[in-house]
Design a protein around this motif. Structure first.
Motif, short mmCIF file in Angstrom:
data_model
loop_
_atom_site.label_atom_id
_atom_site.label_comp_id
_atom_site.label_asym_id
_atom_site.label_seq_id
_atom_site.Cartn_x
_atom_site.Cartn_y
_atom_site.Cartn_z
N PHE A 53 0.69 -1.15 0.00
CA PHE A 53 0.09 0.03 -0.05
C PHE A 53 0.97 1.29 -0.01
O PHE A 53 0.34 2.61 -0.61
CB PHE A 53 -0.86 -0.02 1.19
N GLY A 54 1.99 1.25 0.51
CA GLY A 54 2.88 2.51 0.66
C GLY A 54 2.66 2.95 2.27
O GLY A 54 1.78 2.61 2.83
N GLU A 55 3.52 3.72 2.46
CA GLU A 55 3.81 4.10 4.00
C GLU A 55 2.56 5.25 4.23
O GLU A 55 2.42 5.94 3.28
CB GLU A 55 5.13 4.60 4.31
N GLY A 56 2.06 5.08 5.50
CA GLY A 56 1.09 6.02 5.75
C GLY A 56 -0.45 6.16 5.12
O GLY A 56 -1.11 7.07 5.06
N ARG A 57 -0.70 4.99 4.51
CA ARG A 57 -2.02 4.81 3.71
C ARG A 57 -2.84 4.39 4.62
O ARG A 57 -2.69 3.61 5.65
CB ARG A 57 -1.91 3.66 2.69
N LEU A 108 2.12 4.88 13.99
CA LEU A 108 1.81 4.70 12.44
C LEU A 108 0.46 4.77 12.28
O LEU A 108 -0.01 5.23 10.99
CB LEU A 108 2.42 3.28 12.17
N ALA A 109 -0.66 4.45 12.90
CA ALA A 109 -1.86 4.20 12.75
C ALA A 109 -2.33 5.88 12.64
O ALA A 109 -3.23 6.33 11.67
CB ALA A 109 -2.83 3.67 13.53
N ASN A 110 -1.91 6.71 13.67
CA ASN A 110 -2.10 8.22 13.70
C ASN A 110 -1.60 8.70 12.30
O ASN A 110 -2.31 9.40 11.80
CB ASN A 110 -1.49 8.72 14.80
N TRP A 111 -0.61 8.60 11.86
CA TRP A 111 -0.01 9.06 10.65
C TRP A 111 -0.84 8.70 9.72
O TRP A 111 -1.20 9.61 8.69
CB TRP A 111 1.40 8.47 10.33
N PRO A 155 -7.88 12.73 5.83
CA PRO A 155 -8.72 13.73 6.55
C PRO A 155 -10.31 13.16 6.35
O PRO A 155 -10.95 13.16 6.95
CB PRO A 155 -8.83 14.92 6.09
N GLU A 156 -10.55 12.15 5.30
CA GLU A 156 -11.64 11.70 5.11
C GLU A 156 -12.00 10.24 5.90
O GLU A 156 -12.91 9.77 5.65
CB GLU A 156 -11.97 11.17 3.67
N ALA A 157 -10.91 9.81 6.62
CA ALA A 157 -10.94 8.66 7.63
C ALA A 157 -12.18 8.75 8.29
O ALA A 157 -12.88 9.94 8.87
CB ALA A 157 -9.63 8.54 8.42
N SER A 158 -12.77 7.55 8.54
CA SER A 158 -14.08 7.60 9.39
C SER A 158 -13.68 7.94 10.87
O SER A 158 -12.72 7.62 11.55
CB SER A 158 -14.54 6.14 9.26
N ASP A 159 -15.05 8.13 11.48
CA ASP A 159 -14.64 8.39 12.93
C ASP A 159 -14.62 7.14 13.58
O ASP A 159 -14.12 7.24 15.07
CB ASP A 159 -16.13 9.19 13.31
#
Length: 93
Positions: free
Chosen positions: A5-9, A38-41, A47-51
């Protein structure tokens, strides 16, 4: 995973959260914090990540810091967990 996936995906965040939870359960706090970071990054870059993902991340940071006696930091993260949970389900739940 990063090779695929690549880093920070954002696709990596659920796997990092599971790895962090496993390390929290095994009381391997430095490794848990590394996976949570890593998850936080991944969430910062998406910004579209789910709540739901944001809530789980904050809850796990809260558990980590509470386990380490870092109570002020734990309280902050657990409050963020409640905030993101309320965005998912609404205030009446």
């Amino acid at each position: 995973l990063t090779e695929v996936f690549g880093e920070g995906r954002i696709e990596l965040v659920p796997a990092y959260l599971l790895l962090a939870e496993a390390n929290l359960g095994a009381r391997r706090f430095p490794q848990a914090e590394q996976f949570l970071t890593l998850a936080n990054w991944g969430l910062v870059k998406s910004p579209e990540a789910s709540d739901a993902l944001r809530s789980t991340l904050r809850r796990n940071f809260g558990k980590l810091y509470a386990s380490q006696g870092r109570n002020e930091e734990a309280l902050h993260h657990l409050a963020d967990d409640v905030y993101h949970s309320s965005l998912m389900f609404g205030p009446e739940h």
